[in-house]
Every structure is written in structure tokens, then in C-alpha cells.
Design a protein around this motif. Structure first.
Motif, PDB file in Angstrom:
ATOM      1  N   ALA A 164       0.847  -1.189   0.000  1.00  0.00           N
ATOM      2  CA  ALA A 164       0.000   0.000   0.000  1.00  0.00           C
ATOM      3  C   ALA A 164       0.878   1.232   0.000  1.00  0.00           C
ATOM      4  O   ALA A 164       2.095   1.155   0.171  1.00  0.00           O
ATOM      5  CB  ALA A 164      -0.900   0.002   1.236  1.00  0.00           C
ATOM      6  N   ARG A 165       0.257   2.392  -0.187  1.00  0.00           N
ATOM      7  CA  ARG A 165       0.917   3.675  -0.029  1.00  0.00           C
ATOM      8  C   ARG A 165       0.208   4.417   1.092  1.00  0.00           C
ATOM      9  O   ARG A 165      -0.988   4.215   1.327  1.00  0.00           O
ATOM     10  CB  ARG A 165       0.887   4.472  -1.332  1.00  0.00           C
ATOM     11  N   ILE A 166       0.952   5.236   1.793  1.00  0.00           N
ATOM     12  CA  ILE A 166       0.408   5.895   2.967  1.00  0.00           C
ATOM     13  C   ILE A 166       0.778   7.374   2.950  1.00  0.00           C
ATOM     14  O   ILE A 166       1.856   7.752   2.468  1.00  0.00           O
ATOM     15  CB  ILE A 166       0.917   5.219   4.263  1.00  0.00           C
ATOM     16  N   CYS A 167      -0.125   8.178   3.464  1.00  0.00           N
ATOM     17  CA  CYS A 167       0.116   9.618   3.534  1.00  0.00           C
ATOM     18  C   CYS A 167       0.835   9.945   4.845  1.00  0.00           C
ATOM     19  O   CYS A 167       0.326   9.630   5.926  1.00  0.00           O
ATOM     20  CB  CYS A 167      -1.211  10.376   3.461  1.00  0.00           C
ATOM     21  N   PRO A 168       2.017  10.541   4.785  1.00  0.00           N
ATOM     22  CA  PRO A 168       2.751  10.855   6.017  1.00  0.00           C
ATOM     23  C   PRO A 168       2.097  11.956   6.836  1.00  0.00           C
ATOM     24  O   PRO A 168       2.405  12.108   8.017  1.00  0.00           O
ATOM     25  CB  PRO A 168       4.128  11.294   5.499  1.00  0.00           C
ATOM     26  N   LYS A 169       1.177  12.705   6.247  1.00  0.00           N
ATOM     27  CA  LYS A 169       0.531  13.807   6.948  1.00  0.00           C
ATOM     28  C   LYS A 169      -0.754  13.379   7.643  1.00  0.00           C
ATOM     29  O   LYS A 169      -0.929  13.613   8.843  1.00  0.00           O
ATOM     30  CB  LYS A 169       0.245  14.947   5.979  1.00  0.00           C
ATOM     31  N   CYS A 170      -1.668  12.728   6.893  1.00  0.00           N
ATOM     32  CA  CYS A 170      -2.966  12.362   7.495  1.00  0.00           C
ATOM     33  C   CYS A 170      -3.098  10.870   7.761  1.00  0.00           C
ATOM     34  O   CYS A 170      -4.124  10.405   8.257  1.00  0.00           O
ATOM     35  CB  CYS A 170      -4.118  12.845   6.617  1.00  0.00           C
ATOM     36  N   SER A 171      -2.075  10.078   7.401  1.00  0.00           N
ATOM     37  CA  SER A 171      -1.992   8.637   7.673  1.00  0.00           C
ATOM     38  C   SER A 171      -3.018   7.794   6.908  1.00  0.00           C
ATOM     39  O   SER A 171      -3.226   6.624   7.231  1.00  0.00           O
ATOM     40  CB  SER A 171      -2.133   8.355   9.183  1.00  0.00           C
ATOM     41  N   HIS A 172      -3.651   8.366   5.890  1.00  0.00           N
ATOM     42  CA  HIS A 172      -4.595   7.573   5.120  1.00  0.00           C
ATOM     43  C   HIS A 172      -3.841   6.608   4.220  1.00  0.00           C
ATOM     44  O   HIS A 172      -2.829   6.958   3.614  1.00  0.00           O
ATOM     45  CB  HIS A 172      -5.482   8.477   4.254  1.00  0.00           C
TER      46      HIS A 172
END
Length: 261
Positions: free
Chosen positions: A124-132
């Protein structure tokens, strides 16, 4: 099971190098690690990653980059055909290409716009800011060969290679079963009713992210009236007098040539 980003400089045993929908080969085999490293050193890779659980690295070359010395490229569907009896190899090359497509598509967070990173634990890929988290999404699609006695239904499509005749195919819509999608697509595109819908096989089809479910079905009524938005023409053909059909390497070819009969 996580993808390892190119920042970690991890290499595996098997190396898949793609340009568009072609795969790069070295003397007819998968390229060596040295070839992959040279692609990185010469900065002709738009992306690459490794997946240690399956022991492969995957690299996407820039479209205008030349082949590495000693290498040639062939269409990915030709590679599928050459390795059609090697289930594990078909799985790995399909996974490599699908995940490269996924990484190219999922670069930014759709919630906050931040640049995405590889997830540390999942594919998966993850957003480092909002963790989605964003996971690869497959597009389920059906392809079906309709029979009427000793004849089969083939059509020439407007939105695909329009010089060949192939089976009726389409995407599964929200709320549908795949069997419902089979009957609906045939009815919409050719005005034909079918019965005895039978699942026969599936194929990962990373163009860019389809999972094809292949079926056989029997003619149940109706006369051919093509959907002009989708088809140029459709006709019944005997197998000893076929028009131009898809090349080997696709489930359509296997359906038309009678492999599942």
C-alpha cells in the motif's frame, strides 16, 4: 507484505524491467541485476521498487529511453504466451506491472494532497501527513465466448484494437454479480440473449489493473444489433473460417481457439 521503495537500494533475485506495456529481456531472459543497476545509474527509470517476500525487483523505464546494451523488448502479452504454462512466473510479472501502475497512479493523497510514501507493513501507499492508506484496486471485468451450434460470436470493437475480432467483454458494474455482467454486456452490445453461462478461467491483465473472468455461454435468442458506441460489427463465425483474432497470450485467444471447450 510491503513494497520496498527505491530509497532503500534493495535488490532481489528476479528483475522485471518495463517500458510502457513492453517487457525488457536480456538474451531472451529476465535482465541481470547489473542491467537494473545501469538503468538506475543512467537515470532512465521513472520508478522502481523491490518486494522481498516474492524476491523480485520491478523497474519502469522512461518511454523514450533506449534499451540497455544487449537487451530487447517484447509486448508483455507475448511474454504471457511464452510462459503460459508457468503459473508462478505469470503471477510475478503481472504483480510487478500492476504495482508499478499503482505507484504511478497513487502519488498524492486525495484527502490532503501530500506526497505518498510506501507503507512499511502492507502492499500500500500511505500519507505521512494524514496517515490515510491507499491499497491497489483491481477492476473486475468479464469476457465471454457465445456459441450457437458450431458458430461463435465475435465482434470488432471501437475502443480496442479495431482490426481484430474478439469476444464480448466489459467491466462489472456496482452491485452486479459477474454472471449478471456477462448477460448484460452481451445484451447491450449485440442484442443477443444467452443461457448456460459457465465460468472457465481468469487472468490478471495489468492494462493497467484488470482481473479478467472468462466465461462460455450459449445463444438463447435475438438477432445481432450492435451497439454503435462500442462496436463496428459483430458476426457468427465457424472456427475453421475465423477473421483476424487476438494474438496468443490473452484469455480471449484461448477462448476463441477452443482451449476451454
Amino acid at each position: 507484505m510491503a513494497m520496498i521503495s527505491n530509497q532503500n537500494n534493495v535488490f532481489c533475485e528476479h528483475h522485471y524491467i518495463f517500458r510502457g506495456n513492453n517487457i525488457i529481456l536480456q538474451d531472451g531472459k529476465l535482465p541481470s541485476e547489473d542491467i537494473l543497476r545501469k538503468c538506475l545509474e543512467h537515470q532512465v527509470a521513472s520508478d522502481w521498487f523491490a518486494e522481498t517476500n516474492y524476491n523480485f525487483s520491478a523497474l519502469l523505464m522512461e518511454n523514450d529511453a533506449p534499451n540497455p546494451a544487449g537487451c530487447t523488448d517484447i509486448p508483455l502479452r507475448e511474454y504471457f504466451y511464452l510462459h503460459r504454462d508457468e503459473e508462478e512466473e505469470i503471477f510475478l510479472v503481472s504483480r510487478a506491472k500492476t504495482l508499478l501502475n499503482f505507484r504511478a497512479e497513487k502519488r498524492f493523497c486525495s484527502r490532503c494532497g501530500s506526497f505518498l510514501e510506501d507503507d512499511s507493513f502492507f502492499t500500500a501507499r500511505i500519507c505521512p501527513k494524514c496517515s490515510h492508506q491507499f491499497f491497489p484496486q483491481l477492476e473486475p471485468a468479464i469476457i465471454v465466448l457465445v456459441s450457437k451450434g458450431d458458430e461463435i460470436l465475435l465482434a470488432r470493437h471501437k475502443n480496442r484494437i479495431d482490426t481484430i475480432f474478439t469476444c464480448i467483454a466489459g467491466f462489472v458494474e456496482a452491485g452486479e454479480t459477474i454472471e449478471h455482467a456477462v448477460a448484460r454486456e452481451i445484451k447491450e452490445e449485440t442484442n443477443i440473449d444467452v443461457k448456460d453461462i459457465r465460468y472457465v478461467a481468469s487472468q490478471a491483465w495489468p492494462y493497467p489493473d484488470q482481473l479478467m473472468f472468462a466465461f462460455r455461454a450459449e445463444y438463447a435468442g435475438g438477432s445481432i444489433q450492435v451497439q454503435n458506441e462500442e462496436l463496428h460489427e459483430a458476426h457468427w463465425y465457424k472456427r475453421n473460417a475465423l477473421p483476424a483474432i487476438p494474438k496468443p497470450g490473452s484469455v480471449a485467444y484461448r477462448l476463441i481457439t477452443g482451449e476451454f471447450d
